[in-house]
Design an enzyme around this catalytic site. Structure first.
Site, PDB file in Angstrom:
ATOM      1  CB  SER A 276      15.554  -3.487   2.770  1.00 50.27           C
ATOM      2  OG  SER A 276      15.369  -4.884   2.887  1.00 50.27           O
ATOM      3  CE  LYS A 282      16.111  -2.079  -2.501  1.00 47.23           C
ATOM      4  NZ  LYS A 282      14.974  -2.984  -2.239  1.00 47.23           N
ATOM      5  CG  ASN A 284      13.283   0.419  -0.525  1.00 50.28           C
ATOM      6  OD1 ASN A 284      14.056   0.096  -1.419  1.00 50.28           O
ATOM      7  ND2 ASN A 284      13.017  -0.364   0.523  1.00 50.28           N
ATOM      8  CE  LYS A 324     -23.831  13.129   4.939  1.00 51.68           C
ATOM      9  NZ  LYS A 324     -24.654  12.292   4.021  1.00 51.68           N
TER      10      LYS A 324
END
Length: 461
Positions: A276, A282, A284, A324
């Site tokens: 973070s 943190k 994550n 495409k």
């Protein structure tokens, strides 16, 4: 002047050139376009539709162009519209009028239908390799966690104890079906449309079977209208890719939950985590979250191509140029996700103690307690009611079922004896589920061996 410009008195407006051009995304099909043209030229010469020496010169020059593209010596032009016109324009610039013979007996309509099939066949093979790598990783994790017990869940509530190996092999089955779907998709894609012309084939005596054989197709299309207007194979492939992403997303969701402090079942390796910008503590699970997020992107490609095709009259329409970007993006997204996801789970830390501790809570052995009474002669519905009351008692007294004293057990049924403690242990709960497909160790080992056999069969194809 455009290669098709003979009927026109005015040049195309530059904004229309930009709007109409697809070279910025279909240039990735340069190899397939050239290989298809080489096979077409070879057939034209053999069938004496063009002189043999012209056929050989065209083939040789196309091979030189392919080499130059791969060596970065060629820049494509927007005003040449697409990869097909770019290649043909380069060919004509090098060998003059002989190059103008290449397009004999074909249209861009059947040419693009050929190129996209060839391109996507190659991509299917690449995606299958990535899925097989993921499957191998799941087997490796499973073999290391045959005795790692954790709670299985329904409604995200602890339900019954299983092993981490059994849980991983559930995902193995999902990706196994994905591989099977890609195999089926490949079969329907491996049909050669060249020779369909613009929509009504051609008066030239083309040998379509020769071209199909040269390019490795199993069959040829049986209707020229369908040959140029069919995009089912694209819809089918992006459907397969959407299901792959759905499986990856479900897996990611569990990993995200499991890596939370509240669960603590797994921890992602630092190399596959982020921090973070404001909260220094943190860690994550961003890789798993991005995979989950990119699933919606692939779903969008599926809806896009379905919507493009939903109201198109036969045969070819310019709308179909929009197929495409959608399929290319879906392919690219899946190919981006699979390798990083595989490495993420290969390197994650598995907290076996936390898993086992979680399995001890939530009364995951309640069903086994009911089965214990059934084996003593009590009808299952009566046993179910007794154990429901037992669980209620345990909740009120802050106890697990296996923490009850024998005296407390006897209050619920006089049939309960000392053997109950062994019968409702987590280990017995798992090992007792010894049916094919169950979580017992020997059954998981069977599943792993079948998984290895499946992978071997895919590699040997």
């Amino acid at each position: 002047m455009k290669l098709w410009g003979g009927r026109f008195e005015k040049s195309t407006d530059k904004s229309v050139d930009d709007f109409n051009s697809s070279i910025r995304f279909d240039s990735r099909m340069y190899k397939q376009d050239i290989l298809g043209s080489i096979a077409h030229a070879k057939m034209l010469g053999k069938c004496k539709i063009i002189p043999q020496e012209d056929s050989e010169l065209i083939q040789a020059t196309l091979k030189e162009i392919l080499k130059d593209i791969e060596n970065g010596k060629i820049d494509f032009e927007i005003d040449a519209e697409d990869i097909h016109m770019n290649i043909e324009k380069i060919l004509i610039s090098r060998i003059g009028d002989v190059g103008k013979r290449l397009h004999t007996g074909r249209s861009r309509n059947d040419q693009v239908a050929l190129d996209i099939r060839m391109y996507l066949k190659d991509e299917i093979c690449e995606i299958k390799k990535m899925l097989i790598s993921l499957e191998n990783t799941l087997i490796d994790i499973s073999e290391k966690n045959l005795d790692t017990i954790l709670p299985g869940y329904t409604h995200l509530q602890r339900a019954q104890p299983i092993t981490f190996a059994h849980h991983m092999m559930a995902y193995f089955q999902m990706f196994k079906r994905d591989i099977s779907r890609l195999d089926d998709c490949y079969k329907r894609m491996n049909i050669m449309p060249l020779g369909s012309g613009a929509l009504a084939s051609t008066t030239y005596p083309l040998d379509r079977y020769m071209v199909a054989d040269e390019l490795g197709f199993d069959e040829i299309t049986e209707n020229s209208l369908d040959g140029v207007s069919d995009r089912d194979f694209i819809i089918e492939l992006v459907s397969c890719l959407s299901i792959i992403m759905m499986h990856l997303s479900r897996f990611s969701e569990e990993l995200i939950i499991w890596s939370s402090h509240e669960f603590g079942f797994v921890e992602m390796d630092d190399a596959y985590s982020t921090g973070s910008s404001i909260m220094p503590q943190k860690k994550n699970p961003d890789v798993a979250e991005l995979v989950r997020g990119k699933t919606g992107r692939v779903y969008g490609s599926l809806i896009s191509i379905l919507t493009v095709m939903k109201a198109l009259p036969l045969a070819y329409n310019k709308d179909m140029q929009e197929d495409k970007e959608s399929i290319f993006d879906a392919v690219d997204t899946v190919k981006l996700c699979l390798p990083v996801f595989t490495q993420m789970i290969a390197t994650m830390k598995i907290n076996k103690e936390n898993m086992y501790r979680a399995a001890q809570g939530g009364f995951t052995n309640a069903t086994d307690m009911a089965d214990y009474l059934v084996k003593k002669g009590i009808p299952f519905r009566d046993a179910h009611e007794i154990i429901g009351k037992m669980v209620l008692y345990c909740i009120g007294n802050n106890k697990a079922i296996d923490e009850l004293t024998m005296e407390e057990f006897k209050n619920f049924s006089p049939l309960i004896t000392e053997d109950v403690y062994k019968e409702i242990s987590l280990e017995t709960c798992v090992s007792g589920r010894n049916l094919p497909g169950g979580p017992a160790k020997e059954r998981v080992l069977e599943a792993i061996q079948k998984g290895k056999d499946f992978i071997k069969s895919q590699i040997n194809k």
